[in-house]
Write an enzyme that holds these catalytic residues in place. Structure first.
Site, short mmCIF file in Angstrom:
data_model
loop_
_atom_site.label_atom_id
_atom_site.label_comp_id
_atom_site.label_asym_id
_atom_site.label_seq_id
_atom_site.Cartn_x
_atom_site.Cartn_y
_atom_site.Cartn_z
N LYS A 223 0.81 -1.22 0.00
CA LYS A 223 0.00 0.00 0.00
C LYS A 223 0.85 1.28 0.00
O LYS A 223 2.07 1.23 0.26
CB LYS A 223 -0.93 -0.02 1.22
CG LYS A 223 -1.94 -1.17 1.19
CD LYS A 223 -2.94 -1.05 2.34
CE LYS A 223 -3.94 -2.18 2.33
NZ LYS A 223 -4.96 -2.03 3.39
N TYR B 249 -12.65 -2.27 -3.30
CA TYR B 249 -13.14 -2.29 -1.92
C TYR B 249 -14.66 -2.17 -1.83
O TYR B 249 -15.17 -1.77 -0.77
CB TYR B 249 -12.46 -1.18 -1.12
CG TYR B 249 -11.04 -1.54 -0.68
CD1 TYR B 249 -10.79 -2.64 0.14
CD2 TYR B 249 -9.96 -0.77 -1.06
CE1 TYR B 249 -9.51 -2.97 0.55
CE2 TYR B 249 -8.66 -1.08 -0.64
CZ TYR B 249 -8.45 -2.19 0.17
OH TYR B 249 -7.18 -2.52 0.59
N ASN C 101 -1.99 0.28 6.77
CA ASN C 101 -1.47 -0.97 7.31
C ASN C 101 -0.60 -1.75 6.33
O ASN C 101 -0.46 -2.97 6.42
CB ASN C 101 -2.60 -1.82 7.89
CG ASN C 101 -3.59 -2.26 6.85
OD1 ASN C 101 -3.51 -1.86 5.69
ND2 ASN C 101 -4.54 -3.10 7.23
N HIS D 266 -2.26 -5.54 1.73
CA HIS D 266 -3.56 -6.22 1.63
C HIS D 266 -3.31 -7.63 1.11
O HIS D 266 -2.44 -7.83 0.27
CB HIS D 266 -4.49 -5.49 0.64
CG HIS D 266 -5.66 -6.32 0.22
ND1 HIS D 266 -6.84 -6.34 0.94
CD2 HIS D 266 -5.82 -7.21 -0.81
CE1 HIS D 266 -7.68 -7.20 0.36
NE2 HIS D 266 -7.09 -7.73 -0.70
N GLU E 4 -9.86 -10.67 -7.37
CA GLU E 4 -8.89 -9.58 -7.19
C GLU E 4 -7.72 -9.70 -8.19
O GLU E 4 -7.29 -8.70 -8.76
CB GLU E 4 -8.37 -9.60 -5.75
CG GLU E 4 -9.46 -9.18 -4.75
CD GLU E 4 -9.04 -9.29 -3.29
OE1 GLU E 4 -9.87 -8.92 -2.43
OE2 GLU E 4 -7.91 -9.70 -3.00
P1 CMP Z 1 -7.42 -4.53 3.88
O1 CMP Z 1 -6.94 -5.89 4.23
O2 CMP Z 1 -6.86 -3.90 2.67
O3 CMP Z 1 -9.02 -4.57 3.73
C1 CMP Z 1 -9.85 -3.49 4.07
C2 CMP Z 1 -9.10 -2.35 4.64
O4 CMP Z 1 -9.88 -1.39 5.30
C3 CMP Z 1 -8.16 -2.86 5.70
O5 CMP Z 1 -7.11 -3.56 5.12
C4 CMP Z 1 -7.77 -1.57 6.40
O6 CMP Z 1 -6.68 -0.94 5.79
C5 CMP Z 1 -9.01 -0.73 6.20
N1 CMP Z 1 -9.70 -0.54 7.47
C6 CMP Z 1 -10.25 -1.48 8.23
N2 CMP Z 1 -10.77 -0.92 9.33
C7 CMP Z 1 -10.52 0.41 9.25
C8 CMP Z 1 -10.81 1.50 10.08
N3 CMP Z 1 -11.46 1.35 11.23
N4 CMP Z 1 -10.40 2.72 9.67
C9 CMP Z 1 -9.74 2.87 8.49
N5 CMP Z 1 -9.45 1.85 7.67
C10 CMP Z 1 -9.83 0.65 8.05
#
Ligand code: CMP
Length: 140
Positions: free
Chosen positions: A11, A51, A114, A117, A128
């Protein structure tokens, strides 16, 4: 266990800190093979489609804005039980809950930023992968 393919995104928070190689080193050390990879700027439409399952969540707008805020590296990873294995290698979505040795424990900044993904199931992995790669771009 069967050989599987899973979809991965490095990311914008990770590419901004020049961590593509560091993330890939963890992936490869875990025995997963990077069989396709490209660095792209996602369009808003691509991020919204990717998403779409989170569309009703309060963080959806923030998530899409973040995913188009800088380059991402999209990847296909291959290996035995690749889908579950990569989720283990990534660690918990919330980095404060991620186990030692995981990508998110080492590098993620927050639950939103984070670093990576990974697909959560066989069907989503196929969808995906197909959103970002043609069959002939994946070389196992
Ligand atoms: P990902 O595995 O890419 O799938 C969905 C994403 O939503 C997740 O990782 C996080 O990066 C994001 N996400 C999940 N919960 C939150 C939150 N409370 N606030 C912001 N982003 C979130």
């Amino acid at each position: 266990m069967a050989i599987e393919r899973t979809f991965s995104i490095i990311k914008p928070d990770a590419t901004a800190r020049n961590l593509t190689g560091a993330v890939n080193a963890i992936i490869e050390k875990a025995g997963l093979k990077i069989v396709a990879q490209k660095r792209i700027l996602m369009t808003r439409a691509q991020a919204e489609t990717f998403y779409a399952v989170h569309k009703a969540r309060p963080f959806f707008g923030e998530l899409v804005d973040f995913m188009i805020s800088g380059p991402v590296v999209v990847q296909v990873l291959e290996g035995e039980g690749a889908i579950l294995k990569y989720r283990d290698v990534m660690g918990a979505t919330d980095p404060s809950k991620a186990a030692d040795g995981t990508i998110r424990k080492a590098h993620a900044k927050s639950i939103g930023e984070n670093s990576v993904h990974g697909s959560d199931a066989t069907e989503t992995a196929a969808i995906e992968i197909a959103q970002f790669f043609a069959g002939n771009e994946i070389v196992g």
